[in-house]
Design an enzyme around this catalytic site. Structure first.
Site, PDB file in Angstrom:
ATOM      1  N   HIS A 365       1.002  -1.509   0.017  1.00 47.80           N
ATOM      2  CA  HIS A 365      -0.001  -0.276   0.208  1.00 47.80           C
ATOM      3  C   HIS A 365       0.902   1.556   0.075  1.00 47.80           C
ATOM      4  CE1 HIS A 365      -3.743  -1.918   0.994  1.00 47.80           C
ATOM      5  NE2 HIS A 365      -2.515  -2.553   1.199  1.00 47.80           N
ATOM      6  N   LYS A 556      -8.537  13.614   4.947  1.00 44.95           N
ATOM      7  CA  LYS A 556      -7.626  12.508   4.533  1.00 44.95           C
ATOM      8  C   LYS A 556      -6.921  12.885   5.825  1.00 44.95           C
ATOM      9  CE  LYS A 556      -7.014  13.968   0.193  1.00 44.95           C
ATOM     10  NZ  LYS A 556      -6.804  12.322  -0.615  1.00 44.95           N
ATOM     11  N   ARG A 557      -5.747  11.699   6.063  1.00 41.88           N
ATOM     12  CA  ARG A 557      -4.981  12.164   7.117  1.00 41.88           C
ATOM     13  C   ARG A 557      -3.776  13.053   6.389  1.00 41.88           C
ATOM     14  NH1 ARG A 557      -4.087   8.123  10.670  1.00 41.88           N
ATOM     15  NH2 ARG A 557      -2.805   9.460  11.777  1.00 41.88           N
ATOM     16  N   LYS A 562       0.448  13.901   0.780  1.00 38.99           N
ATOM     17  CA  LYS A 562      -0.555  14.571   0.209  1.00 38.99           C
ATOM     18  C   LYS A 562      -1.222  16.005   0.080  1.00 38.99           C
ATOM     19  CE  LYS A 562      -2.868  10.455   3.013  1.00 38.99           C
ATOM     20  NZ  LYS A 562      -3.303  10.056   2.164  1.00 38.99           N
ATOM     21  N   THR A 664      -8.817   6.670  -1.703  1.00 36.37           N
ATOM     22  CA  THR A 664     -10.006   5.495  -1.725  1.00 36.37           C
ATOM     23  C   THR A 664     -10.662   6.532  -1.761  1.00 36.37           C
ATOM     24  OG1 THR A 664     -10.019   5.118   0.149  1.00 36.37           O
ATOM     25  CG2 THR A 664      -9.750   3.471  -1.914  1.00 36.37           C
ATOM     26  N   LYS A 668     -14.967   7.677  -3.183  1.00 40.32           N
ATOM     27  CA  LYS A 668     -16.126   8.184  -2.689  1.00 40.32           C
ATOM     28  C   LYS A 668     -16.779   9.906  -3.365  1.00 40.32           C
ATOM     29  CE  LYS A 668     -14.433   5.412   0.863  1.00 40.32           C
ATOM     30  NZ  LYS A 668     -13.037   6.190   2.088  1.00 40.32           N
TER      31      LYS A 668
HETATM   32  C1  26Q Z   1       3.345  -0.032  10.302  1.00 42.57           C
HETATM   33  C2  26Q Z   1       4.202   0.195  11.098  1.00 42.57           C
HETATM   34  C3  26Q Z   1       3.628   0.495  12.759  1.00 42.57           C
HETATM   35  C4  26Q Z   1       2.685   0.904  12.515  1.00 42.57           C
HETATM   36  C5  26Q Z   1       2.047   1.973  12.042  1.00 42.57           C
HETATM   37  C6  26Q Z   1       1.812   1.141  10.678  1.00 42.57           C
HETATM   38  C7  26Q Z   1       1.356   1.731   9.233  1.00 42.57           C
HETATM   39  C8  26Q Z   1      -0.426   1.423   9.466  1.00 42.57           C
HETATM   40  C9  26Q Z   1      -0.910   2.082   8.691  1.00 42.57           C
HETATM   41  C10 26Q Z   1       2.041   1.930   8.348  1.00 42.57           C
HETATM   42  C11 26Q Z   1       1.306   2.207   7.324  1.00 42.57           C
HETATM   43  C12 26Q Z   1      -0.556   2.655   7.272  1.00 42.57           C
HETATM   44  C13 26Q Z   1      -1.377   3.042   6.899  1.00 42.57           C
HETATM   45  C14 26Q Z   1      -0.942   2.970   5.029  1.00 42.57           C
HETATM   46  C15 26Q Z   1      -2.441   3.152   4.169  1.00 42.57           C
HETATM   47  O1  26Q Z   1      -3.133   3.603   4.833  1.00 42.57           O
HETATM   48  N1  26Q Z   1      -2.161   3.259   2.586  1.00 42.57           N
HETATM   49  C16 26Q Z   1      -3.729   3.442   2.086  1.00 42.57           C
HETATM   50  O2  26Q Z   1      -3.874   2.846   1.912  1.00 42.57           O
HETATM   51  C17 26Q Z   1      -5.108   3.125   0.876  1.00 42.57           C
HETATM   52  C18 26Q Z   1      -5.403   1.580   0.486  1.00 42.57           C
HETATM   53  O3  26Q Z   1      -4.821   0.850  -0.513  1.00 42.57           O
HETATM   54  C19 26Q Z   1      -4.344   3.918  -0.387  1.00 42.57           C
HETATM   55  O4  26Q Z   1      -5.311   4.117  -1.068  1.00 42.57           O
HETATM   56  C20 26Q Z   1      -3.375   5.265   0.455  1.00 42.57           C
HETATM   57  O5  26Q Z   1      -3.026   6.355  -0.592  1.00 42.57           O
HETATM   58  C21 26Q Z   1      -2.645   4.526   1.131  1.00 42.57           C
HETATM   59  O6  26Q Z   1      -1.602   5.946   1.430  1.00 42.57           O
END
Ligand code: 26Q
Length: 818
Positions: A365, A556-557, A562, A664, A668
Site C-alpha cells: 500500500h 484525509k490523513r 498529500k 480511496t 467516494k
Molecule cells: C506500520 C508499522 C508500525 C506502525 C504503523 C504502521 C502503519 C499503519 C498504517 C503503516 C501504514 C499504515 C497505513 C497505510 C495506508 O493507509 N495506506 C493507504 O492505503 C490505501 C489503501 O490501499 C491507499 O489508497 C492509500 O494511497 C495509502 O496511502
C-alpha cells in the site's frame, strides 16, 4: 446430548420488528418503556436487527463449513468499520419496516443512529479498504473471513484547541458494543520469549520446539458482515489478548497475589491500543507483539478448523485456503505458518514451504521508503526466537536461488536479502512477504508500475509472474446507498436499482444527462446534501458555509506528501486577491480541510495549526465575507465522511505524483457527483481515464517529471519569477497569520523554499492555481458544472470494491461463489 430445534425465522415486517424492539427494551435492557433514553432505544433497535443477522450468520457458517469449498482470510491490523446499524438495516432490507415502526413513537432513526460510536480500528485508507472489501466479499457470496485485533482503544479522537490538535483516547467499547459475539471456546494460545530447543523425535527425525515461553490468550470476538440482500453473513474475527492462568501464577508470587493478578496487564496490553501512525513507527516492541499475536492466533484458528474437518492431513490444504496480507503488518504470518506446520504438525521444511508459499498473497500500500517496515533482528530474537530462526532459514534458501540465477552478483544478494546487514541488522518485512507469497499486488495501475520498475524491481526480475495490479474500490452500499439516500432514490427512479450491486449501471445516467427534469433533481439533491454538510460544519467548526458557494474539500490523513499545504497556499492566494480587489467573475468558495496527524508528526501538526490560523483570519475579515470561507474539520472519521462526500462539489486529490499509492476518498467523492482537482497520482489517473479530461481538473508534474526535476529543483526561483506566488509567500513570512505567535510557522514555510523538499510543493503551485481558476469558472457556469457532476457519478462504476474483489477472486483467491 439432545438436539435443540431452531426457532422459525423472524419476521421482517413492521409488526415483527416493533415486537422485538419493545421486547429488547423491556426484557433485555430492563428499561421503563415510557422513559427510555436514546441510548436504550438504540440498543433495543440494534439488538432487534442483530437477531435477524444471527439467523443468516448461522446459516452461512454451516454452509461454508459443509461445502468444503476453498476459503480466503483477510489478515489486517486495521478494520475501519465505522457504524454498523445503518449498514445492517440497508443490507438486510429492513430500513422501511424500521422507519415505520419507529414512526409510531415519534422517533427519528437518525437520532437513534447517532448513539452508535464508530468502530475506528484503523488509521485511514488501508483500514477502510479492509472494511469495504468485507462488504463486497459478503455481497459476492465469497467465503472470506476477516482477521484483526479488537483494540480496546481505536484511533484517537481529535480535538482542536487554540487551532492545534489534541489527542483524546477513543474508548469506543465503553457503552457496551452490541455487534460482537465473544467465542471463548475458540481461544488460542500465542507464545512469546523463551528459546528454541532441538530434539530427536520417536522416528529419529530432528525437530525443534519452542520452550520456556510466556503464553498470551487470544480470545475471538466475532462481528457479522452482511452481504447486500443476499442472505449471506460473513465473519470478522477480532482477537482480544488475555493473560493465561500460567501467566499470573508465575514462579514467585506467594503472598503477592494482588500484584501478580495486576501483572496480567502486560499480556492484555497487546490489544489495548491501535498505533495511530499511517506510515510506519519503527522498532516499537508492542507493535511487533501485536503483529505476531494477530498472525499466530489467526493461523492457529484456520489450522485447528482444518484439522477438525480433515485430520492432520495437509495434502489439500493449499488448494482450500488462501491468506491475503494487508500490507506487511501481518507478514510475520509467512514464518509463523512454517513454524506451526513443522513444529506442531511435523511437516518437513519442503512440504511446509510448498504450502506456505502457495497460500500467502501480499498487498503493498505504499511506495514511501520510510514506510517500509523493518524490525531489528535483536528485538525479533528476544520476542520470537523460534520465528527468527525460521526467517533466517527462509533467507538462506532464498539467497541460494538468487545466487543461482545471478552467479557471483554479491551486490544483488545484499540488496535482496531479507536480512539487512549493518550495525543493527534488520528484518525487511516486505521482502519476507514477497519471498513467501505467490501473489504480490499494488493498489492502482501507476502504483503497481512503480513497484515493478522501482521498489521491487529485483524481485520482479526473479519472479515476474507473481506481480499484479488490483486497483482499489469502495463499497457503493455505504458510499452511496446509505450515506446519500436522496441520490439513491434519484438513481433508482432514473436507472433502476441494480446499480447497488452492479455499479457499471451508473453509466446509464449518460442517457439522462441532458434531461431537464433529471438535471434539476440532481442539483436539488446536491443542494440538500450541501445543506446537511453546512449544518455539520456549523456545529463542529463554528463556521457558516453558504450553500451557493462551491464546496471545496480535502479530507484525509495529514501528511506532507498529500500536500494540504498546497491547498492552503491556494486559499491564501484567493485571500490575497480579495484583499487586492481582484474579484471579477468571483466564485464564492467554502474550503473544508480535515484529517488527523500522527501524534509524533510535528510538521503535520504545524500544518493543522496553520490551517486553523488562516481560517481565523479569512473568516473574520469583513472584506472577505462569503467570497471565501475556510474551516478545519475536527475528528475526521468514517461517519463524518458519510455526510462530507455527499455534500462536496470539488474533491482535492493533490498529492505529489508517485506518492499516493491509490487513494480511496477520491472514489467516494466521484460517486457522489464531485469533480476532482488532482495530480496524475494513484487512482486519480484511472478516475480521469474513466470520466475524460473535460470532467477532471488536472494539474502538476507527472511522477516521471517529479523525479527528473528533483536534481535541479529550485523553488526559490519559481517563487521569485511568479509575482502572485511571491505575494503569497510574503504574506506568510510577514507573520500576518500568527501575529501573536511569532515564528511558529517558520519550519513549515521553509519546506516550501527548500530545494530538498521531497514533495515539491512550489513546483505545482502555478498549475494548481490555474486549475483552480478553471474549476471556479466551470462552477459559475451552472449547466456545465451539472453535466460534469452527473458524468463523474456516471463514470464511477469501475471504483466499486465489488469489481476489485471480483478481480482478487478471479486472479488470486479462486474461490467458488457459494
Ligand atoms: C506500520 C508499522 C508500525 C506502525 C504503523 C504502521 C502503519 C499503519 C498504517 C503503516 C501504514 C499504515 C497505513 C497505510 C495506508 O493507509 N495506506 C493507504 O492505503 C490505501 C489503501 O490501499 C491507499 O489508497 C492509500 O494511497 C495509502 O496511502
Amino acid at each position: 446430548m439432545k438436539k435443540v430445534q431452531a426457532l422459525p425465522p423472524l419476521g421482517m415486517d413492521k409488526a415483527a420488528i416493533d415486537q422485538d424492539f419493545r421486547r429488547h427494551l423491556g426484557h433485555t435492557l430492563g428499561s421503563v418503556e415510557a422513559e427510555a433514553e436514546s441510548r436504550e432505544l438504540y440498543e433495543a433497535l440494534a439488538l432487534s436487527v442483530r437477531d435477524r443477522l444471527m439467523e443468516r450468520w448461522k446459516a452461512t457458517r454451516v454452509a461454508h463449513e459443509t461445502s468444503g469449498n476453498k476459503r480466503a482470510y483477510y489478515l489486517s491490523l486495521e478494520f475501519l468499520m465505522g457504524r454498523a446499524l445503518g449498514n445492517a438495516m440497508l443490507n438486510l432490507d429492513m430500513e422501511k419496516s424500521v422507519k415505520e415502526a419507529l414512526y409510531e413513537y415519534g422517533l427519528a432513526l437518525e437520532d437513534i443512529e447517532n448513539e452508535e460510536a464508530d468502530a475506528g480500528l484503523g488509521n485511514g485508507g488501508l483500514g477502510r479498504l479492509a472494511a469495504c472489501f468485507l462488504d463486497s466479499c459478503a455481497t459476492l457470496n465469497l467465503p472470506v473471513v476477516g482477521y484483526g485485533i479488537r483494540y480496546e482503544y481505536g484511533m484517537f479522537r481529535q480535538e482542536i484547541q487554540d487551532g492545534a490538535q489534541v489527542e483524546e483516547p477513543d474508548h469506543w467499547l465503553r457503552n457496551s458494543y452490541v455487534w460482537e459475539v465473544q467465542r471463548p471456546q475458540d481461544t488460542r494460545h500465542v507464545k512469546f520469549g523463551g528459546r528454541s530447543e532441538f530434539y530427536v523425535d520417536s522416528n529419529g527425525a530432528s525437530r525443534v520446539r519452542w520452550v520456556d515461553t510466556e503464553i498470551v490468550l487470544a480470545v475471538p470476538h466475532d462481528t457479522a458482515i452482511p452481504g447486500y440482500e443476499n442472505e449471506t453473513v460473513n465473519t470478522l474475527r477480532l482477537w482480544k489478548a488475555a493473560a493465561s492462568d500460567a501467566f499470573e501464577l508465575g514462579e514467585f508470587n506467594a503472598g503477592r497475589y494482588p500484584e501478580s493478578v495486576a501483572n496480567k496487564n502486560e499480556a492484555e496490553h497487546i490489544s489495548m491500543v491501535l498505533y495511530p501512525n499511517d506510515s510506519s513507527e519503527n522498532g516499537k516492541e508492542l507493535r511487533l507483539r501485536q503483529q505476531y499475536f494477530l498472525a499466530s492466533a489467526s493461523l492457529q484458528d484456520v489450522l485447528a478448523q482444518w484439522v477438525k474437518n480433515n485430520g492432520a492431513n495437509f495434502d489439500s490444504f493449499a488448494e482450500k485456503n488462501c491468506f491475503q496480507l494487508n500490507d506487511t503488518h501481518p507478514s510475520v504470518a509467512v514464518a509463523e505458518l512454517m513454524r506451526l506446520l513443522m513444529d506442531d504438525y511435523e511437516l518437513s521444511w519442503d512440504r511446509a514451504w510448498e504450502i506456505t508459499s502457495s497460500t500467502m498473497a501480499y498487498t503493498n500500500h505504499t511506495l514511501l521508503p520510510e514506510a517500509l517496515e523493518r524490525w531489528p533482528v535483536s528485538l525479533f530474537r528476544k520476542l520470537l526466537p523460534r520465528v527468527v530462526d525460521i526467517i533466517f532459514e527462509i533467507n538462506a534458501r532464498f539467497l541460494q536461488q538468487v545466487a543461482k540465477k545471478w552467479p557471483g552478483d554479491n551486490e544483488r544478494q545484499r540488496r535482496m536479502s531479507i536480512i539487512e546487514e549493518g550495525h543493527e541488522p534488520q528484518v525487511r518485512m516486505a521482502y519476507l512477504a514477497i519471498a513467501g507469497s505467490f501473489s504480490i499486488n499494488g493498489v492502482a495501475a501507476l502504483h503497481t508500475e512503480l513497484l515493478i520498475d522501482g521498489l521491487f524491481r529485483d524481485f520482479c526480475e526473479l519472479w515476474p509472474h507473481k506481480f499484479n495490479n488490483k486497483t482499489n474500490g469502495v463499497t457503493p452500499r455505504r458510499w452511496i446507498a446509505s450515506c446519500n439516500p436522496e441520490l439513491r432514490e434519484l438513481l433508482d427512479s432514473t436507472i433502476g436499482d441494480q446499480w447497488v450491486t452492479q455499479l457499471d449501471q451508473l453509466d446509464k445516467l449518460t442517457d439522462s444527462v441532458n434531461d431537464k427534469k433529471f438535471r434539476a433533481d440532481w442539483n436539488q439533491v446536491k443542494l440538500n446534501n450541501k445543506q446537511r454538510l453546512a449544518q455539520l460544519v456549523k456545529q463542529d467548526c463554528g463556521v457558516e458555509f453558504d450553500t451557493n458557494s462551491m464546496f471545496d474539500v480535502q479530507v484525509k490523513r495529514i501528511h506532507e506528501y498529500k500536500r494540504q499545504l498546497l491547498n492552503l497556499l491556494h486559499v491564501v492566494y484567493l485571500y490575497n486577491r480579495i484583499k487586492k480587489g481582484q474579484i471579477d467573475n468571483w466564485t464564492p468558495r467554502s474550503v473544508l480541510i480535515g484529517g488527523k496527524a500522527a501524534p509524533g508528526y510535528v510538521m503535520a501538526k504545524q500544518i493543522i495549526k496553520l490551517i486553523s490560523n488562516v481560517a481565523q483570519m479569512v473568516n473574520n475579515d469583513p472584506d472577505v465575507g462569503s467570497k471565501l470561507k475556510l474551516a478545519f474539520f475536527p475528528n475526521y472519521r468514517v461517519t463524518a465522511m458519510e455526510v462530507i462526500c455527499a455534500g462536496t462539489d470539488l474533491s482535492e486529490q493533490v498529492s505529489t505524483a508517485g506518492k499516493e499509492a491509490s487513494g480511496t476518498g477520491n472514489m467516494k467523492f466521484m460517486m457522489n457527483g464531485a469533480v476532482t482537482i488532482g495530480t496524475l497520482d494513484g487512482a486519480n489517473i484511472e478516475i480521469r481515464e474513466e470520466v475524460g479530461d473535460d470532467n477532471f481538473f488536472l494539474f502538476g508534474l507527472t511522477a516521471a517529471e517529479v523525479e527528473a526535476t528533483r536534481p535541479h529543483y529550485d523553488p526559490q526561483s519559481i517563487i521569485s519569477s511568479d509575482e502572485e506566488f511571491a505575494e503569497v509567500m510574503a504574506l506568510l513570512d510577514s507573520g500576518h497569520f500568527n501575529q501573536f505567535e511569532p515564528g511558529i510557522f517558520d519550519a513549515v514555510i521553509a519546506t516550501i523554499r527548500d530545494p530538498q523538499d521531497p514533495w515539491m510543493t512550489a513546483a505545482d503551485f502555478r498549475t494548481y492555481v490555474d486549475a483552480q481558476e478553471r474549476a471556479a469558472q466551470a462552477y459559475l457556469d451552472t449547466e456545465r458544472w451539472t453535466t460534469m457532476s452527473i458524468l463523474n457519478s456516471a463514470k464511477s462504476g469501475k471504483f466499486s470494491s465489488d469489481r476489485t474483489i471480483a478481480e482478487y477472486n478471479k486472479e488470486i483467491w479462486r474461490l467458488a461463489d457459494n
